[in-house]
Design an enzyme around this catalytic site. Structure first.
Site, mmCIF file in Angstrom:
data_model
loop_
_atom_site.group_PDB
_atom_site.id
_atom_site.type_symbol
_atom_site.label_atom_id
_atom_site.label_comp_id
_atom_site.label_asym_id
_atom_site.label_seq_id
_atom_site.Cartn_x
_atom_site.Cartn_y
_atom_site.Cartn_z
ATOM 1 N N PRO A 204 -30.622 28.956 1.347
ATOM 2 C CG PRO A 204 -32.431 30.292 0.695
ATOM 3 C CD PRO A 204 -30.957 30.106 0.484
ATOM 4 C CG LEU B 14 -26.661 31.269 38.961
ATOM 5 C CD1 LEU B 14 -26.100 32.448 38.194
ATOM 6 C CD2 LEU B 14 -26.051 31.204 40.355
ATOM 7 C CD GLU C 115 -16.886 29.187 10.617
ATOM 8 O OE1 GLU C 115 -15.854 28.561 10.365
ATOM 9 O OE2 GLU C 115 -17.341 30.065 9.876
HETATM 10 C C1 LIG Z 1 -26.310 33.502 13.664
HETATM 11 C C2 LIG Z 1 -25.815 32.775 12.491
HETATM 12 C C3 LIG Z 1 -24.729 33.245 11.784
HETATM 13 C C4 LIG Z 1 -24.268 32.588 10.647
HETATM 14 N N1 LIG Z 1 -23.238 33.131 9.914
HETATM 15 C C5 LIG Z 1 -22.936 32.580 8.714
HETATM 16 C C6 LIG Z 1 -22.007 33.219 7.845
HETATM 17 O O1 LIG Z 1 -21.405 34.238 8.187
HETATM 18 N N2 LIG Z 1 -21.784 32.679 6.631
HETATM 19 C C7 LIG Z 1 -22.401 31.523 6.222
HETATM 20 O O2 LIG Z 1 -22.156 31.101 5.109
HETATM 21 N N3 LIG Z 1 -23.278 30.887 7.033
HETATM 22 C C8 LIG Z 1 -23.562 31.392 8.253
HETATM 23 N N4 LIG Z 1 -24.479 30.759 9.070
HETATM 24 C C9 LIG Z 1 -25.112 29.534 8.617
HETATM 25 C C10 LIG Z 1 -24.673 28.285 9.345
HETATM 26 O O3 LIG Z 1 -23.358 27.962 9.018
HETATM 27 C C11 LIG Z 1 -25.663 27.165 9.015
HETATM 28 O O4 LIG Z 1 -26.877 27.491 9.648
HETATM 29 C C12 LIG Z 1 -25.190 25.800 9.440
HETATM 30 O O5 LIG Z 1 -24.103 25.407 8.659
HETATM 31 C C13 LIG Z 1 -26.279 24.724 9.367
HETATM 32 O O6 LIG Z 1 -26.963 24.744 8.179
HETATM 33 P P1 LIG Z 1 -28.583 24.751 8.184
HETATM 34 O O7 LIG Z 1 -28.985 25.854 9.075
HETATM 35 O O8 LIG Z 1 -29.063 24.751 6.813
HETATM 36 O O9 LIG Z 1 -28.973 23.383 8.908
HETATM 37 P P2 LIG Z 1 -29.082 21.935 8.213
HETATM 38 O O10 LIG Z 1 -27.866 21.691 7.411
HETATM 39 O O11 LIG Z 1 -30.398 21.798 7.583
HETATM 40 O O12 LIG Z 1 -28.999 21.012 9.502
HETATM 41 C C14 LIG Z 1 -30.135 20.703 10.311
HETATM 42 C C15 LIG Z 1 -29.732 19.613 11.296
HETATM 43 O O13 LIG Z 1 -29.347 18.431 10.593
HETATM 44 C C16 LIG Z 1 -28.060 18.012 10.983
HETATM 45 N N5 LIG Z 1 -27.361 17.407 9.836
HETATM 46 C C17 LIG Z 1 -27.221 17.910 8.593
HETATM 47 N N6 LIG Z 1 -26.515 17.084 7.817
HETATM 48 C C18 LIG Z 1 -26.173 16.024 8.577
HETATM 49 C C19 LIG Z 1 -25.407 14.832 8.360
HETATM 50 N N7 LIG Z 1 -24.828 14.550 7.189
HETATM 51 N N8 LIG Z 1 -25.271 13.975 9.384
HETATM 52 C C20 LIG Z 1 -25.829 14.233 10.594
HETATM 53 N N9 LIG Z 1 -26.537 15.325 10.863
HETATM 54 C C21 LIG Z 1 -26.718 16.222 9.863
HETATM 55 C C22 LIG Z 1 -27.385 19.289 11.462
HETATM 56 O O14 LIG Z 1 -26.328 19.006 12.351
HETATM 57 C C23 LIG Z 1 -28.536 19.984 12.137
HETATM 58 O O15 LIG Z 1 -28.690 19.471 13.431
HETATM 59 C C24 LIG Z 1 -24.907 31.391 10.230
HETATM 60 C C25 LIG Z 1 -25.977 30.892 10.957
HETATM 61 C C26 LIG Z 1 -26.441 31.568 12.061
HETATM 62 C C27 LIG Z 1 -27.627 31.017 12.810
#
Ligand SMILES: Cc1cc2nc3c(=O)[nH]c(=O)nc-3n(C[C@H](O)[C@H](O)[C@H](O)COP(=O)(O)OP(=O)(O)OC[C@H]3O[C@@H](n4cnc5c(N)ncnc54)[C@H](O)[C@@H]3O)c2cc1C
Lengths: 419, 362
Positions: A144, A371, A396
């Site tokens: 989280p 479409l 990823e």
């Molecule tokens: C369907 C699904 C499957 C997933 N599967 C896995 C899994 O198997 N294993 C796993 O470990 N995780 C998994 N994830 C997690 C996923 O990798 C993360 O959601 C992702 O890395 C982004 O992290 P966050 O959601 O906390 O967003 P945040 O890190 O809070 O990012 C929010 C926004 O801020 C931007 N941002 C953050 N830091 C910076 C920076 N330094 N510079 C510029 N922009 C920035 C991001 O690009 C994004 O637009 C999954 C997520 C989903 C939705």
């Protein structure tokens, strides 16, 4: 050497076989599984399990034959990852959410293969190589409070010398295949945790958590925008006890700031990012093919020799979709071939992933638009492809994170210099 | 087998061109742009690298190596140095390659030896036409049933003093596009005064009028069989895409290096994501365009249909180069706007690519 883009014949044939799987076990249920989230793609899983299992079995058999860590140099460059790219592209053409339910070690396999000892590989991967029941693997990094900045993770691992076990506490979220791996099969998940929060990255290690581990439970089952057939859950660790030899790599916290262990985790991204791009390509191709088919029914075809002013707005859009797709295809091809040739590919992997995330979003959102009212209905799959496609720019490494990596690489900056 | 590694010969050629592009082309690019001409010895050195001569068939004394892949590798490397000079060096190819590919035995024997000389022959090709709605498939220039050529051509490079012009025109006879080899001094050929363009200012281009110019059957490229016009357009699209990659890369590398050393607010401007992300996008799209160009070129060399790939590569590259050059100016701030620095020249040159049909060929 010479520049060449030809896919080897046997991979082309494999892709054609996979197309049949995609048509008969994926397209047929794609809409239903999207509407009935959390149901499993049984036919697909049953079709694929024996294939994947037998491949894994022969890979392990090879490992049995070797005594030391495999260092053998093959004469012919490998085409393993190239084959994987086109397999994933075709399966995702079938359905990206269902593809993610492929019963296999997945990212856990990649991690065990790259950092695990021979003993660990044999012991941990055997379950993917035998039996009638499918088995899944997963990778748990996100928390989280730690998404893009995964080095700030707070799940802890403490070694208990009395029981010779690691004790894990914390919560991982958004874990693909978490429930399939830990509750619905005898699978495993690689969990990243810190053994020493003060040590930062150097304190982060990876642990293999197997199904049935005491203190591990599945928390929230997510309800999603797209790839609804895919299993996305949180995993809660409450004094979860892991055998001492289920740690991947060394338990030492290196003195140097950059830990090998954490770098190892990041290195698996170099392998997995191009494969996410491959999945995006499959969805993109499905969308482009469908749009062209529907437009053709209305007498609109796509010319490849007209000047700009002679193209209609629709033709311009489709041409742009095709060009963007081609760009992602070639960037991805380059990134996977580099893996097969054992060349470092961090830059190229992030390039194709960043481009894929943006291109697939553009392509699929355009497809819905082009479409008209029908594109927006749930009678056709384009609106679903748009929802499915969006994930490729998020997991990823988001598009921004991959762009950041590209930027650092081309500028020669560390993460301190360019944050 | 998929591979992204050029042959040893190609790598060697590219290394040679890289040196020439930096030491000669880049060095003179600014002054050439301001004065309207690249020094003759610089162009001559480019010609002597032998790109066009080596493409001439072996039986006529060349090396018989007309390769689109080699062509795009060379085009990118040259354009990285300077686009105007590159177009000038490659102008003879606009005649040599179509004649080598589609010429009758007599046409090949009479024209191709010209391209083996120490100095580049003064020849050119006329495809583009003035007007807003230029369509290469619907040329306004016409060849009448009785062999009279009429029309106006634009962007004809090095037309003044050219011994031969390869002129593309619509045929009244079969409604196809045909190409004719016309002597530069044929009656009715009027070379107008040099054109004024936004960029590629070191390349002399001309508007050329053809007023009832009489052409006989022997002048028709390819004789009775004619040419594969779409294939030639494919070759042009690929060449232009490769040149665009070279120009974009010039802009990118300059901006990247500048951004790392320009300090504002106490740190290099490249340490801001707003700048770094522009550079990352440029890098990704430059690589994309290059790979698309290579893919199309490989298809051309393999004798496969390459129309779609060439067209998509050109379309992608046309947009990419503009964006890369625009970012290049933006990253330099005020300096980007000053002609002493190369960024604005690249932007002027880069903007032209959609209009350069007919100016380059691999
Ligand atoms: C369907 C699904 C499957 C997933 N599967 C896995 C899994 O198997 N294993 C796993 O470990 N995780 C998994 N994830 C997690 C996923 O990798 C993360 O959601 C992702 O890395 C982004 O992290 P966050 O959601 O906390 O967003 P945040 O890190 O809070 O990012 C929010 C926004 O801020 C931007 N941002 C953050 N830091 C910076 C920076 N330094 N510079 C510029 N922009 C920035 C991001 O690009 C994004 O637009 C999954 C997520 C989903 C939705």
């Amino acid at each position: 050497m010479t520049i060449n883009f030809e896919i080897p014949e046997f991979i082309q044939q494999q892709t054609q076989m996979i197309k049949w799987v995609a048509e008969s076990t994926m397209r047929t249920v794609a809409r239903d599984l999207d509407e009935r989230e959390h149901e499993r793609p049984t036919a697909f899983v049953e079709t694929m399990w024996p294939i994947v299992r037998d491949q894994q079995a022969s890979a392990l058999a090879k490992l049995h034959g070797t005594t030391t860590e495999p260092t053998e140099k093959r004469e012919r460059p490998s085409t393993r990852v190239l084959g994987l790219m086109l397999l994933i592209e075709m399966l995702s053409w079938g359905d990206a959410g269902i593809y993610l339910c492929l019963p296999n070690p997945s990212l856990a396999g990649a991690a065990i293969e790259s950092v695990g000892t021979t003993e660990q590989k044999m012991r941990l991967l055997q379950r993917f190589a035998e039996g009638d029941k499918p088995v899944w693997g997963g990778m748990a990094i996100t928390e989280p409070g730690a998404g893009s900045d995964n080095s700030s993770m707070s799940t802890t691992a403490v070694f208990n010398e009395e029981t010779n076990e690691w004790v894990l506490n914390g919560e991982k979220i958004f874990i693909t295949n978490g429930k399939l791996a830990l509750e619905e099969s005898n699978g495993l998940v690689i969990v990243w945790a810190t053994v020493n929060k003060a040590a930062g990255r150097a304190g982060i290690k990876s642990f293999v958590v197997e199904a049935g581990t005491p203190g591990v439970s599945i928390g929230k089952v997510e309800i999603k925008h797209g790839i609804r057939a895919s299993d996305t859950v949180s995993i809660v660790f409450n004094d979860a006890r892991i055998p001492a030899d289920n740690i991947l790599g060394s338990a030492e916290v290196q003195a140097s700031k950059e830990s090998k262990g954490f770098q190892g985790a990041m290195a698996t991204f170099d392998a997995s990012r191009p494969l996410v791009a491959a999945s995006a390509l499959g969805i993109g191709r499905a969308s482009i093919e469908f749009v062209k088919e529907k437009l053709a029914e209305h007498g609109v075809t796509i010319p490849y020799n007209l000047p700009y002013h002679k193209l209609t707005a629709i033709q311009r859009d489709v041409l742009e979709m095709e060009a963007q797709w081609q760009a992602v295809y070639l960037l991805t091809l380059r990134a996977v071939v580099m893996i097969d040739q054992k060349q470092p590919n961090s830059l190229e992997a992030s390039m194709c992933k960043a481009k894929a995330g943006k291109a697939i979003t553009f392509i699929t959102q355009k497809a819905v638009e082009l479409l008209g009212p029908m594109g927006y209905t749930r009678e056709w799959l384009v609106e679903k492809w748009m929802r499915d496609g969006k994930i490729n720019g998020i997991y990823e490494g988001t598009d921004q994170i991959n762009t950041l990596i590209v930027a650092r690489r081309i500028l020669g900056y560390s993460r301190h210099e360019l944050a | 087998m998929v591979s992204f590694t050029p042959t040893d010969d190609q790598q060697l050629l590219v290394e040679t061109i890289n040196r020439y592009a930096l030491n000669d082309l880049r060095k003179h690019a600014h002054d050439a742009d301001e004065s309207g001409a690249t020094p003759a010895n610089v162009i001559q050195a480019g010609w002597q690298m032998g790109l066009v001569p080596s493409a001439i068939p072996e039986e006529l004394g060349g090396l018989g190596e007309l390769s689109a892949v080699t062509g795009v590798l060379a085009a990118e490397a040259l354009a990285f140095g300077d686009l105007s000079a590159t177009l000038e060096i490659m102008t003879p190819a606009l005649v040599a390659y179509p004649v080598a590919l589609y010429g009758t035995a007599e046409q090949r024997e009479s024209l191709l030896p010209l391209f083996l000389e120490e100095k580049a022959p003064r020849v050119s090709a006329a495809l583009l036409e003035p007007g807003v709605f230029f369509d290469p498939h619907n040329l306004q220039a016409t060849i009448s049933e009785d062999g009279l050529l009429n029309g106006v051509k634009a962007y004809v490079p090095l037309a003044e003093g050219a011994s031969h012009l390869l002129v593309y025109a619509s045929s009244a006879h079969n409604e196809q596009i045909e190409a004719y080899i016309v002597p530069g001094d044929a009656p009715g050929v009027v070379i107008e005064k040099r054109e004024l363009l936004m960029g590629i200012k070191a390349l002399p281009t001309y508007r050329v009028r053809f007023n009832d110019v009489r052409v006989d059957a022997a002048a028709r490229l390819g004789g009775a069989v004619g040419i594969d016009y779409q294939r030639l357009l494919d070759r042009m699209n690929v060449a232009l895409a490769a040149l665009a990659v070279g120009v974009a890369r010039a802009s990118f590398e300059y901006a990247r290096d500048y951004a790392k050393q320009r300090v504002q607010f106490g740190k290099p401007i490249a340490q801001n994501q707003a700048i770094a992300f522009m550079l990352a996008e440029m890098a990704i799209d430059i690589d994309s365009a290059r790979l698309m160009t290579w893919e199309a070129a490989v298809k051309l060399d393999a004798g496969q249909d390459a129309t779609r790939e060439s067209y998509l590569a050109r379309q992608f590259a046309d947009q990419m180069v503009l964006k890369a050059c625009d970012h290049g100016v933006q990253i330099l701030g005020g300096y980007g706007f000053i002609r002493e620095y190369p960024a604005e020249r690249w932007l002027r040159n880069g903007r032209g690519f959609p209009s350069f049909t007919g100016l380059a060929m691999v």
